[in-house]
Design an enzyme around this catalytic site. Structure first.
Site, PDB file in Angstrom:
ATOM      1  N   GLY A  14      35.427  37.108  32.673  1.00 18.64           N
ATOM      2  CA  GLY A  14      34.231  37.375  33.455  1.00 18.64           C
ATOM      3  C   GLY A  14      34.361  38.699  34.172  1.00 18.64           C
ATOM      4  N   CYS A  74      30.392  43.600  39.500  1.00 18.53           N
ATOM      5  CA  CYS A  74      29.980  45.007  39.536  1.00 18.53           C
ATOM      6  C   CYS A  74      31.180  45.941  39.421  1.00 18.53           C
ATOM      7  CB  CYS A  74      29.217  45.276  40.831  1.00 18.53           C
ATOM      8  SG  CYS A  74      27.649  44.392  40.922  1.00 18.53           S
ATOM      9  N   GLU A 107      46.121  31.317  39.089  1.00 24.65           N
ATOM     10  CA  GLU A 107      46.102  30.191  38.154  1.00 24.65           C
ATOM     11  C   GLU A 107      44.881  30.258  37.248  1.00 24.65           C
ATOM     12  OE1 GLU A 107      46.305  27.032  41.050  1.00 24.65           O
ATOM     13  OE2 GLU A 107      48.285  26.475  40.342  1.00 24.65           O
ATOM     14  N   ASP A 161      31.210  30.472  51.229  1.00 28.88           N
ATOM     15  CA  ASP A 161      30.447  30.447  49.976  1.00 28.88           C
ATOM     16  C   ASP A 161      30.896  29.259  49.127  1.00 28.88           C
ATOM     17  OD1 ASP A 161      28.641  31.126  48.056  1.00 28.88           O
ATOM     18  OD2 ASP A 161      29.807  32.782  47.221  1.00 28.88           O
TER      19      ASP A 161
END
Length: 822
Positions: free
Chosen positions: A485, A488, A562, A623
């Site tokens: 993944g 920005c 991990e 978050d």
């Protein structure tokens, strides 16, 4: 002499008697000693199917004999016998019985038994209309059959006993069955929770029908909950089976109206209008539609109740679906005003109101002629506005540029760390100069290039970080793989690390590696260093993503953590939704595996444990959501991205001062409106994560635009209970969403409660696959134009607010009630 002859005579007589009494070894009845228990293999065959029985043979078998119910089995047009195998074509119920295969060999004889039941009967929970007389006759027939072999008890209809958990509403009749057989006929007794169950142990007692091997309890109550065990036994063996009974109390609650309905309407004169009101009630509700009117110029009567006119009320043949909609045709200005949907049951009343505004039909109007003076004013104002915008843009640009410079040159220490990382930046004066001058802040030296020969950061020299021997891993021990993944300025790749375990230097471990992209800035570098240092300080725990090492020398910064092979929790849950319950139906969708209720509670428990550990380290996540929880190959939940949280030592809150983009649908009201973050604001986010888990990866507040969310939260709206969620777990969510932070549970309390729920939840409680599609929230972006979710649906309930004036009840049955705001 005479005595000797007498003795010889008696010896001959006894010998002849013994020889005569010795049984023939070929009789099938002696194939199995009468004192030994017998194993029986059960077969269930539906009428019309092929029945196949195969006998287990020894190598030295000399003869095979087949019996049914002790009688020699003969071949027919449907029955074929081929040595060790019997086939019955187009089986019928008359083919049921106890089949025996008797084999003889020099080493002895052996018998194999098969219990065959040809039936299309339903499972026990659905087969409540048995013919007891026929069962009694069958039992009597079994008792009277001659020459039956001794057989230990066995189940005759195991398919009727497959459903072990029975959850029924209070006042229902419950029947548990244990159909069985054996020779001699076995006895039946029942236990409750492992103790003998007698009729006087229960109010109202119970009935046992021995002919059908069943127990019947009428009008069950919550005290009847428990484990019921039937024990079937005779002198040759004993078998048992346990049913679990859960009695669900009917919910005594007034009607619940779906939030947002009826909705306000603004229409043109002469239009048709439709108001809708969704009502949920266990007791049968009575629904009315009312219009608020004025009497003598007043809307409120002397009793402080509003005047209303009944527009629609339920009749004898009116359905609830018809009552949930109010149609107004060809509306006039007199129809404008307030309309109310009133629903009541034996518990109480609920109501929602909406306004109808009627406007004149729009007509085209001639363009208004503007004077030269008016045009001149518009031109001057527009010019002044444009000039102001240009000046403001220049000022903002200058301020941002100055902030970036001072950010690095004067305050380069990483603000996210409790202890700043020593970095020193060298500024080279010229290519020929051997001298260099240092910036005033102690930071890291630059000048090294990455292995590709290009600077690691565009516009940022590569920095040399101080080596930490506890975490440093040589680069040649790390093999980078495919990307996992990217954002920005950063990316994560899969890698293999060799020798992470000092005791096993040759072990290869799959890891995830965080690194910067080529266009990252100095701020991004400091953020990555900050996250690495935060993970060092936090330490290790099973339910968080742990730091494994780092590559800080002779190249770009690699942070090794991990690897979780099953992705984030949201994707993990969505991939395991039952077929047909996706929001955009995909016939090729095959779920990874079916999740039980215990699996979902376990997910929540593991996340709560991870958050309890972070809270103990004075770490606020800010978050917490399913997208930031990763799942390992062994289904272990691990919280990620906590390294971006703030470490607090002296105060237990964090007040945000920058205007970054925030995940508002997971944020507590105090964080959303006052920018205050505490452990209790993380608890609010955990409540939203619980809702995501029990909707299998649903999107919170589906169909609600972000701009409306602020108003809804201030008014006390909360999301409704997910379909696959118990009342206890939903109340836990509501506790997490308490408007007062101090009234929310702590993560320690949540861990204790979830630990208890996990222990009490059965592994066999699978999700209800018959739930309608709209009970789940969509996993797509929250837009009203989505083709996969309805923008009209609302999943809000409402916390009680101060009472409003009540409506008078105009049918007699609503005479003493009133309206209360939910």
């Amino acid at each position: 002499m005479w005595s000797w002859k007498c003795l010889l005579f008696w010896a001959v007589l006894v010998t002849a008697t013994l020889c005569t009494a010795r049984p023939s070894p070929t009789l099938p009845e002696q194939a199995q000693p009468w004192g030994a228990p017998v194993e029986v293999e059960s077969f269930l065959v539906h009428p019309g199917d092929l029945l196949q029985l195969r006998c287990r043979l020894r190598d030295d078998v000399q003869s095979i004999n087949w019996l049914r119910d002790g009688v020699q089995l003969a071949e027919s047009n449907r029955t074929r016998i081929t040595g060790e195998e019997v086939e019955v074509q187009d089986s019928v119920p008359a083919d049921s019985g106890l089949y025996a295969c008797v084999t003889s060999s020099p080493s002895g004889s052996d018998t194999t038994y098969f219990s065959v039941n040809v039936s299309d009967a339903l499972p026990s929970s659905e087969d409540d209309d048995d013919d007891d007389d026929s069962s009694s006759e069958e039992k009597e027939t079994d008792n009277t059959k001659p020459n039956r072999m001794p057989v230990a008890p066995y189940w005759t209809s195991p398919e009727k006993m497959e459903k072990k958990l029975h959850a029924v509403p209070a006042a229902k009749t419950v029947k548990f069955k244990c159909p069985s057989s054996g020779t001699p006929n076995p006895t039946l007794r029942w236990l409750k929770n492992g103790k003998e169950f007698k009729p006087d142990h229960r109010i109202g007692g119970y009935k046992v029908r021995y002919a059908t091997w069943s127990i019947i309890m009428d009008s069950v109550v919550p005290s009847d909950k428990g484990n019921y065990t039937c024990i079937v036994e005779n002198e040759y063996g004993s078998i048992n089976h346990t049913y679990q009974l859960d009695v669900v109390e009917r919910s005594p609650h007034r009607p619940i109206l779906q939030a947002g309905l009826p909705a306000n309407k603004t229409v043109a004169l002469g239009s048709n209008v439709e108001f809708m009101c969704k009502v949920y009630s266990d007791p049968q509700p009575h629904i009315q539609w009312l219009k608020h009117i004025e009497v003598n110029g007043s809307k409120i009567g002397p009793d402080n109740l509003p005047y209303v006119q009944i527009l629609k009320t339920a009749g004898v043949n009116t359905t609830d679906k018809e009552m949930e909609v109010l149609h107004l045709r060809n509306v006039s200005f007199e129809d404008a005003g307030e309309y109310t949907c009133l629903a009541g049951n034996s518990i109480g009343l609920s109501h929602h109101s909406a306004w109808l505004t009627v406007l004149e039909a729009l007509e085209e109007r001639p363009a208004v002629m503007t004077s030269p003076l008016y045009l001149e004013i518009i031109i001057y104002c527009t010019g002044a506005f444009l000039i102001s915008c240009m000046v403001g843009s220049v000022i903002v640009y200058k301020m941002k540029s100055g902030t970036k410079k001072s950010d690095f040159h004067s305050q380069m220490a990483v603000h996210k760390l409790a202890k700043s990382i020593p970095l020193r930046r060298q500024v080279t004066v010229s290519a020929d100069s051997s001298a260099s001058m240092n910036s005033g802040v102690l930071l890291v030296r630059p000048s090294r290039l990455s292995s590709s020969g290009t600077p690691m950061l565009a516009g940022v020299s590569e920095y040399e970080l101080p080596e930490d021997p506890r975490w440093e891993l040589p680069r040649d021990r790390l093999v980078l793989g495919k990307p996992l993944g990217e954002g920005c300025f950063g990316q994560v790749v899969l890698a293999e690390a060799i020798g992470l375990d000092k005791d096993k230097p040759n072990r290869v471990t799959k890891v995830a590696v965080k690194m910067l992209k080529s266009d990252a800035t100095e701020k991004d570098l400091s953020d990555l260093i900050s996250e690495m240092e935060m993970m060092k300080m936090i330490g290790k725990h099973k339910n968080i993503i742990n730091l494994l090492g780092a590559c800080t020398q002779d190249g770009p910064l690699y942070v090794i953590v991990e690897y979780a092979s099953k992705g984030n929790l949201r994707e993990y849950l969505q991939a395991r939704r039952p077929p047909g319950l996706e929001y955009c139906y995909n016939p090729s969708h095959n779920p990874e595996e079916q999740l039980s209720s215990k699996d979902l509670v376990s997910c929540a428990y593991q996340v709560a444990r991870g958050m309890e550990y972070l809270a103990s380290k004075k770490c606020i996540h800010r978050d917490l959501a399913a997208r930031n929880v990763l799942v390992t190959e062994d289904n272990v939940m691990k919280i990620a991205d906590f390294g971006l949280a703030r470490d607090i030592h002296h105060i237990d809150y964090y007040k945000k001062t920058t205007n970054g983009r925030l995940p508002v649908k997971w944020m507590a009201p105090e964080a959303l409106f006052d920018r205050i973050y505490t452990h209790q604001s993380d608890v609010w986010s955990f409540g939203v994560l619980l809702w995501e888990i029990f909707t299998l990866g649903g999107s919170p507040y589906p169909g609600v635009p972000v701009e409306e969310l602020f108003k809804l939260l201030k008014e006390g709206h909360r999301m409704d209970k997910p379909s696959n969620c118990t009342n206890e777990l939903y109340m836990m969510m509501r506790d997490c969403w308490h408007a007062v932070p101090s009234q929310r549970p702590t993560f320690k309390q949540l861990v204790e409660d979830l630990d208890r729920i996990v222990a009490l939840t059965s592994n066999q409680e699978y999700l209800d696959l018959s739930m309608p599609l709209d009970q789940y929230s969509p996993s797509f972006p929250d837009t009203r134009s989505s083709t996969c979710s309805s923008g009209e649906d609302s999943v809000f309930s409402h916390e009680p607010l101060p009472e409003e004036p009540c409506l008078p009840r105009h049918p007699a049955q609503l005479a003493n009630g009133g309206l209360k705001r939910r």
